[in-house]
Design a protein around this motif. Sequence first.
Motif, short mmCIF file in Angstrom:
data_model
loop_
_atom_site.label_atom_id
_atom_site.label_comp_id
_atom_site.label_asym_id
_atom_site.label_seq_id
_atom_site.Cartn_x
_atom_site.Cartn_y
_atom_site.Cartn_z
N GLN A 192 24.54 2.02 -19.14
CA GLN A 192 25.78 2.77 -18.96
C GLN A 192 26.93 2.22 -19.80
OE1 GLN A 192 26.35 2.52 -14.72
NE2 GLN A 192 25.10 4.36 -14.29
N ASN A 193 26.83 0.92 -20.20
CA ASN A 193 27.91 0.30 -20.96
C ASN A 193 27.54 0.04 -22.42
OD1 ASN A 193 30.21 -0.58 -18.93
ND2 ASN A 193 28.25 -0.92 -17.86
N ALA B 65 29.97 -8.69 -9.66
CA ALA B 65 30.50 -8.11 -8.42
C ALA B 65 29.41 -7.49 -7.56
CB ALA B 65 31.56 -7.06 -8.76
N ASN B 66 28.24 -7.27 -8.13
CA ASN B 66 27.15 -6.65 -7.37
C ASN B 66 26.53 -7.68 -6.43
OD1 ASN B 66 24.37 -5.57 -6.76
ND2 ASN B 66 25.15 -3.91 -8.04
N ILE C 176 23.11 -0.88 -15.54
CA ILE C 176 24.45 -1.38 -15.90
C ILE C 176 24.55 -1.58 -17.41
CG2 ILE C 176 26.00 -3.36 -15.70
CD1 ILE C 176 25.20 -3.61 -12.79
N LYS D 294 33.85 -7.24 -19.52
CA LYS D 294 34.07 -6.27 -18.43
C LYS D 294 32.75 -5.88 -17.76
CE LYS D 294 33.91 -1.88 -20.97
NZ LYS D 294 34.60 -0.58 -21.15
N VAL D 295 31.68 -5.84 -18.54
CA VAL D 295 30.37 -5.53 -17.97
C VAL D 295 29.88 -6.72 -17.14
CG1 VAL D 295 28.02 -4.75 -18.47
CG2 VAL D 295 29.91 -4.10 -19.99
N ALA E 19 31.77 -8.76 -15.48
CA ALA E 19 32.50 -8.72 -14.21
C ALA E 19 31.87 -7.72 -13.25
CB ALA E 19 33.96 -8.36 -14.48
N GLU E 20 31.45 -6.57 -13.77
CA GLU E 20 30.79 -5.57 -12.95
C GLU E 20 29.48 -6.09 -12.39
OE1 GLU E 20 28.74 -1.11 -13.45
OE2 GLU E 20 30.08 -1.90 -15.03
N LEU E 21 28.74 -6.80 -13.22
CA LEU E 21 27.46 -7.33 -12.80
C LEU E 21 27.63 -8.40 -11.72
CD1 LEU E 21 24.44 -7.04 -13.50
CD2 LEU E 21 24.72 -8.88 -15.15
#
Length: 532
Positions: A476-477, A515-516, A473, A508-509, A511-513
């Motif tokens: 990729q960011n 959400a996992n 993650i 934003k990263v 939030a992605e983390l």
Amino acid sequence: MPRVLVSDKLSPTAVQIFKDRGVEVDYLPDLGKDKDKLLEVIGQYDGLAIRSATKVTEKLINAATNLKVIGRAGIGVDNVDIPAASRKGIIVMNTPFGNSITTAEHAIAMMFALARELPEASASTKAGKWEKNRFMGVEITGKTLGVVGCGNIGSIVATRGVGLKMHVIAFDPFLSDSRAQELGVEKVELDELLARADFITLHTPMTDKTRGMINADAIAKMKKGVRIINCARGGLIVEQDLLEGLKSGKVAGAALDVFEVEPATESPFFGLENVIATPHLGASTSEAQENVALQVAEQMSDYLIKGAVSNAINMPSITAEEAPKLKPFVKLAEVLGAFVGQVTEEPIKEVEILFDGVTASMNTRALISAALAGLIRPQVSDVNMVSAPIMVKERGIVLSEVKRDKSGVFDGYIKLTVTTEKQTRSIAGTVFSDGKPRFIQIKGINLDAEVGQHMLYTTNPDAPGIIGLLGTICGQNGVNIANFQLGRNKPGGDAIALLYLDAPFPEKVLAELRANPKIASAKPLKFDVAAA
């Protein structure tokens, strides 16, 4: 270069001390009397050196946007709003030792003058009278001297009284039996002192507890013919009650160097022959004035240049010798507090700080102040070591300190534990030989993590793939990981990760983390340390 304003009269030698130690100084000795002008310029200065003329009010403190330290050349700080200064994180220093002997000698001189009625006898003789039989004094040898307050000045008065062959009794809540024995005085409670003393001399600071302590009730407990000396603070005595005692004869005489309202240009005491009055001369000798001026210049310079704190009213002292050794541990305590402060969202009820090994022998008061500053700063950005303990107290947080001998592989470490309604959190850290703080335990899980300016803290169940997930993650960011530390309490149990990053973690990263489903929590952290 730090800049200091001297707004009252101070010795030229003291001004030179500032300059010699690398402090820019503006000597404007009459500015303290001009409230409006002082208010206008105070924002330019890091330090303010004063005597008694300058009144440091809350309004002035709020305007002092850069002020770090106020230095009072003398003991009394009645002219400084200490709570307001503390809330703003400004250190308030005084010079308690520079005029101790001078003030003590003045009290002894007042006692002699009172015993032998010297001022009235002098005035009578100079008026051409020879009233030898009028002035019948008393000896002080063998009399009982009651010393109220046995600190710096009171202890000097006590030893002088012993030397004069007086029986000295002392009341001071902080006077130990061993110290009383060392001084050669008898330690008693206040009521016993009032009942037994022939002479009572006051040497206690003005507090809510001591204000008006010599009142009608206290005078009623005294023996008839007692003589009272006050070279401390005028408010210690209820003046109307003393006046009645003098007029009734219960009090044979009083020697007053201080008054409730100063300057005391008029007073009902001035018409009484059994009262000696001086205009707050306790510290007024050339030696004392020079001493306190030099001392305040040295103290303020040491703080502004070296970070050493001495004779501070509202902060633990840090000597110039211990400051270099203490500095990395102050930073450690601060980052430990900052870690917990950033990950704790609910109100904190209790804080426990454990000092293990070598840290237990350090200046723990300073370390506690640093930890509390770090803890509160996420909510109050301008808090520091001065204001943090006050804020913790105001919030009703219970604070406890524990010290113990070395108990692990580290020579010494600090552990901070906070308790909320929902949970208890703990973190421990130490300082390595490079002087940098390190996290060594979080939530009871051991690890070794360097502290970086930008970090990411995650919790998760111990399971395969977490390292890869975090790395993927971030990669990729475009988030570069400078250092990566992991820990767990047991196989398949709770695990944590600390990532040291080159830059703040993007929202934003994050939030992605979060959400996992494999990540229980993720929290970006920021610490006041130089980025690697």
